[in-house]
Write a protein that holds these residues in place. Structure first.
Motif, PDB file in Angstrom:
ATOM      1  N   ASN A   1     -12.325 -53.273   9.932  1.00  0.00           N
ATOM      2  CA  ASN A   1     -11.700 -54.438   9.573  1.00  0.00           C
ATOM      3  C   ASN A   1     -11.146 -54.484  10.225  1.00  0.00           C
ATOM      4  O   ASN A   1      -9.307 -54.753  10.501  1.00  0.00           O
ATOM      5  CB  ASN A   1     -10.723 -53.054   8.012  1.00  0.00           C
TER       6      ASN A   1
ATOM      7  N   ASN B   1      -2.023 -55.366  10.694  1.00  0.00           N
ATOM      8  CA  ASN B   1      -2.871 -54.696  11.116  1.00  0.00           C
ATOM      9  C   ASN B   1      -3.236 -53.538  10.129  1.00  0.00           C
ATOM     10  O   ASN B   1      -2.548 -52.528   9.329  1.00  0.00           O
ATOM     11  CB  ASN B   1      -2.718 -53.696  12.129  1.00  0.00           C
ATOM     12  N   ASN B   2      -4.891 -53.118  10.378  1.00  0.00           N
ATOM     13  CA  ASN B   2      -5.094 -52.457   9.364  1.00  0.00           C
ATOM     14  C   ASN B   2      -4.495 -52.831   7.876  1.00  0.00           C
ATOM     15  O   ASN B   2      -4.217 -51.344   7.188  1.00  0.00           O
ATOM     16  CB  ASN B   2      -4.958 -50.513   9.748  1.00  0.00           C
TER      17      ASN B   2
ATOM     18  N   ASP C   1      -9.268 -49.799  13.376  1.00  0.00           N
ATOM     19  CA  ASP C   1     -10.449 -49.961  12.310  1.00  0.00           C
ATOM     20  C   ASP C   1     -11.394 -51.152  12.781  1.00  0.00           C
ATOM     21  O   ASP C   1     -11.267 -52.632  12.669  1.00  0.00           O
ATOM     22  CB  ASP C   1      -9.415 -50.183  11.120  1.00  0.00           C
TER      23      ASP C   1
ATOM     24  N   PHE D   1      -1.033 -47.211  11.407  1.00  0.00           N
ATOM     25  CA  PHE D   1      -1.526 -47.511  10.935  1.00  0.00           C
ATOM     26  C   PHE D   1      -1.356 -49.283  11.849  1.00  0.00           C
ATOM     27  O   PHE D   1      -2.472 -49.343  11.781  1.00  0.00           O
ATOM     28  CB  PHE D   1      -1.128 -48.391   9.762  1.00  0.00           C
TER      29      PHE D   1
END
Length: 160
Positions: free
Chosen positions: A26, A58-59, A23, A18
């Motif tokens: 997002n 993050n993400n 991404d 992750f």
């Protein structure tokens, strides 16, 4: 013991996935930083991270950690979140997976965790933006021998 080690490896692998994957749909969160504060009461004794503090978002995964000159360390990770709220550590609830780890020394018996099935806690996020997070936490961590440590009155503030 094997299940505990597998849970740790799986959680670390997921966290790295992750944190370091992109991404584009997002774009929440930033990088990693060493700005902020983290403190808690560990089995009735006040403790402050006075060596390092790091955080990242993050993400939809928030992770932060603090270390002290006394070798104690607290790490908390919560995935699949995008707003302030109250989240359960050590449980998969509402699509979110969170864990907390208290490390008191560099050996396996001094690692106390809330991985699913071991014990639980609460993470209250009062502020969550693409540049900072702030809130409170408490949890009961359990080691591989079943010994527990209570972490209460936890507060954190990280910028990333």
């Amino acid at each position: 013991m094997i299940r505990f080690l597998i849970a740790i490896l799986l959680s670390v692998s997921i966290a790295f996935f992750f944190f370091f994957s992109k991404d584009e749909d997002n774009p929440t969160g930033g990088g990693t930083s060493s700005k902020g504060s983290l403190s808690a009461t560990i089995d009735g004794i006040d403790w402050t991270a006075d060596l390092t503090i790091q955080g990242t978002y993050n993400n939809k995964t928030l992770a932060f950690a603090g270390s002290g000159k006394d070798s104690k360390q607290i790490n908390i990770t919560m995935s699949n979140i995008d707003k302030a709220g109250v989240y359960t550590l050590g449980s998969i609830s509402s699509g979110s997976l969170g864990s907390a780890i208290l490390t008191l020394a560099p050996n396996a018996d001094a690692v106390y965790s809330t991985f699913p099935g071991l014990s639980t806690g609460t993470l209250t996020i009062e502020k969550l933006t693409s540049t900072e997070a702030e809130g409170t936490f408490s949890f009961t961590g359990r080691n591989t021998k079943g010994v527990t440590k209570n972490v209460t009155n936890g507060t954190f503030k990280v910028s990333y």
